[in-house]
Write a protein that holds these residues in place. Structure first.
Motif, PDB file in Angstrom:
ATOM      1  N   HIS A  40       0.792  -1.169  -0.105  1.00 49.93           N
ATOM      2  CA  HIS A  40       0.146   0.013  -0.112  1.00 49.93           C
ATOM      3  C   HIS A  40       0.771   1.302   0.027  1.00 49.93           C
ATOM      4  O   HIS A  40       0.433   2.462  -0.027  1.00 49.93           O
ATOM      5  N   SER A  41       2.128   1.086   0.169  1.00 52.00           N
ATOM      6  CA  SER A  41       2.922   2.348   0.004  1.00 52.00           C
ATOM      7  C   SER A  41       3.445   2.663  -1.404  1.00 52.00           C
ATOM      8  O   SER A  41       3.242   1.688  -2.354  1.00 52.00           O
ATOM      9  N   ARG A  88       0.169   2.043   7.141  1.00 46.21           N
ATOM     10  CA  ARG A  88       0.879   1.215   6.254  1.00 46.21           C
ATOM     11  C   ARG A  88       2.192   0.097   6.722  1.00 46.21           C
ATOM     12  O   ARG A  88       2.589  -0.607   5.916  1.00 46.21           O
ATOM     13  N   GLU A  89       2.494   0.863   7.749  1.00 50.45           N
ATOM     14  CA  GLU A  89       4.101   0.125   8.325  1.00 50.45           C
ATOM     15  C   GLU A  89       3.574  -0.586   9.373  1.00 50.45           C
ATOM     16  O   GLU A  89       4.567  -1.328   9.861  1.00 50.45           O
ATOM     17  N   ILE A  90       2.437  -0.944   9.549  1.00 50.37           N
ATOM     18  CA  ILE A  90       2.097  -1.832  10.763  1.00 50.37           C
ATOM     19  C   ILE A  90       2.200  -3.242  10.304  1.00 50.37           C
ATOM     20  O   ILE A  90       1.795  -3.498   9.239  1.00 50.37           O
ATOM     21  N   TYR A 134      14.903   3.826   8.273  1.00 49.74           N
ATOM     22  CA  TYR A 134      14.627   3.501   9.482  1.00 49.74           C
ATOM     23  C   TYR A 134      13.870   2.061   9.725  1.00 49.74           C
ATOM     24  O   TYR A 134      13.287   1.553   8.767  1.00 49.74           O
ATOM     25  N   MET A 135      13.818   1.718  11.063  1.00 48.29           N
ATOM     26  CA  MET A 135      13.402   0.267  11.412  1.00 48.29           C
ATOM     27  C   MET A 135      12.740   0.574  12.647  1.00 48.29           C
ATOM     28  O   MET A 135      13.258   1.378  13.494  1.00 48.29           O
ATOM     29  N   ALA A 136      11.934  -0.426  13.129  1.00 49.60           N
ATOM     30  CA  ALA A 136      11.468  -0.499  14.529  1.00 49.60           C
ATOM     31  C   ALA A 136      11.724  -1.938  15.084  1.00 49.60           C
ATOM     32  O   ALA A 136      11.411  -2.806  14.195  1.00 49.60           O
ATOM     33  N   THR A 137      11.852  -2.220  16.281  1.00 46.13           N
ATOM     34  CA  THR A 137      11.937  -3.526  16.821  1.00 46.13           C
ATOM     35  C   THR A 137      11.859  -3.388  18.452  1.00 46.13           C
ATOM     36  O   THR A 137      11.667  -2.182  18.879  1.00 46.13           O
ATOM     37  N   CYS A 155       9.920  -0.289   2.028  1.00 45.58           N
ATOM     38  CA  CYS A 155       8.825   0.589   1.387  1.00 45.58           C
ATOM     39  C   CYS A 155       9.598   2.090   1.324  1.00 45.58           C
ATOM     40  O   CYS A 155      10.331   2.384   2.428  1.00 45.58           O
ATOM     41  N   ILE A 156       9.159   2.938   0.711  1.00 49.79           N
ATOM     42  CA  ILE A 156       9.789   4.223   0.356  1.00 49.79           C
ATOM     43  C   ILE A 156       8.616   5.277   0.411  1.00 49.79           C
ATOM     44  O   ILE A 156       7.473   5.030  -0.413  1.00 49.79           O
ATOM     45  N   LYS A 157       8.684   6.483   1.213  1.00 45.21           N
ATOM     46  CA  LYS A 157       7.565   7.382   0.877  1.00 45.21           C
ATOM     47  C   LYS A 157       8.335   8.846   1.490  1.00 45.21           C
ATOM     48  O   LYS A 157       9.444   8.872   2.060  1.00 45.21           O
TER      49      LYS A 157
END
Length: 405
Positions: A55-56, A403-405, A141-144, A77-79
């Protein structure tokens, strides 16, 4: 090595849904249990793991293959999003405008337990970063989880990322009874166009705000945007909605807004590693809640089988009673999720978010610190007016793109 055989090379390539679906699913199953031993795991309902990023505006999924076996994968993804703000002088006033950058988001890094410590995760990240640079991304970037030491070590020690933000993931169970919404608050549903105007005019300078917010609000997974206002105000009375322009020209003293995203139709979660005793206690609370709904017992939902959830995003507001408005919006989101068969509602906010106290959640299901790490991929901003985003201090609010979830 036996017989002098050489190890098969690791091949990093783009995901092919026609031939890679089963192999990716097997890797997901092998990676179900995380560092805490009780990680919730997701299963794609659409049969295509790339659905979480498709969806990105621009997206990618890579797999790592050894011989005929898929041993790892990563998504990206890029936005274009807001990374800061700048003040502009116009006659008799100064206005704050968003500063945009092109940023890439990494998620879903998986490596089979039997093939770890071979540099496969590093190869996947570096190949994804190559694609990001080729497509003009200035940051990644990233999440953890804050206790996922292996992931943090890979990104910070080997890939050059730095710890950036620590937002909170707040999770509230969906009960078998409806949550009452305060009679002093009216909840209105906005059209996507009005929602876009409201977000752009009030929240466009919020960190991580997506410039294509219209694409988010018009997406098939967006279930609507809801505005909470005092019921006694002109906007809370039984009068036709005059549009967001009139609302913003003369808003009530306090108000709040929130949108809802349907994660249920993308993937499911499942909690594992829970004892039979705890499952039995949870089952008892649900039985009592169904039998005596008027008591509004805080029953524990069935989370030990695959379940869906809704994500609350774009949460914001103004005024001394904005927290009360947010609580009403969360109650409305709970009732919407109950009607659609979801078992939890989730949101993610900055640790310093002023409206956080108005968001109902269970601490046992939530995460106080979700770690976001960031890396600068190249030079940013042709005018050089902002500087390096990775070194900027945290703001009080962030916009979490669903969209990043």
């Amino acid at each position: 090595m036996m017989g002098g055989e050489e190890a098969a090379p690791v091949v990093i390539r783009e995901y092919d849904p026609a031939r890679d679906g089963e192999g990716v699913e097997q890797v997901e199953r092998r990676c179900e249990v995380g560092p805490s031993g009780k990680t919730s795991v997701f299963t794609d309902l659409l049969g295509d793991p790339i659905c979480r990023v498709r969806h990105s505006p621009a997206f990618l999924m890579l797999v790592a293959q050894i011989g005929d076996e898929i041993v790892g994968m990563i998504r990206g993804c890029i936005k274009t999003l807001t990374c800061g703000r700048k003040l502009v002088r116009i006659p008799k006033q100064r206005i704050s405008l968003p500063v945009y950058t092109k940023a890439a988001y990494l998620l879903g890094l998986r490596v089979s337990p039997s093939h770890r410590r071979m540099g496969i995760g590093l190869k996947l990240v570096r190949r994804a970063e190559e694609w990001f640079r080729e497509n003009g991304a200035e940051y990644a970037y990233m999440a953890t989880e804050s206790d996922n030491l292996a992931s943090i070590g890979l990104f910070t020690d080997k890939c050059g990322y730095s710890k950036f933000r620590t937002p909170s993931i707040l999770v509230n169970p969906v009960h078998a009874h409806r949550v009452p919404v305060s009679g002093r608050v009216a909840v209105l549903e906005l059209s996507p166009l009005d929602a876009e105007k409201l977000y752009r005019r009030r929240f466009a300078t919020t960190e991580f705000f997506p410039r294509d917010i219209d694409s988010v609000l018009n997406n098939e997974l967006s279930l609507g945007t809801f505005l909470a206002v005092p019921r006694g105000s002109s906007y809370g009375a039984h009068m036709p909605w005059a549009g967001v322009d009139k609302f913003l020209s003369d808003p009530p003293e306090s108000w709040a807004v929130m949108s809802v995203w349907n994660c249920k139709d993308v993937f499911t979660l499942e909690v594992r590693g829970v004892s039979r005793v705890k499952k039995a206690l949870a089952r008892t609370t649900r039985a009592l809640d169904r039998a005596l709904p008027f008591l509004r017992l805080p029953s524990f939902p069935e989370l030990f089988r695959p379940f869906g959830f809704h994500f609350m995003y774009g949460l914001g507001g103004e005024g001394p009673r904005a927290g009360r408005m947010v609580k009403a919006l969360c109650g409305h989101a709970h009732n919407l999720a109950m009607a659609r068969g979801c078992r939890v509602v989730v949101t993610e906010v900055a640790n310093q978010e002023p409206l956080r106290l108005g968001i109902p959640h269970w601490k046992m299901l939530s995460c106080d610190e979700d770690l976001w790490c960031i890396k600068r991929l190249g030079e940013d901003y042709s005018d050089g007016s902002f500087g390096d985003w990775t070194k900027s201090p945290p703001d009080t609010s962030i916009f979490v793109d669903p969209r990043e979830i």
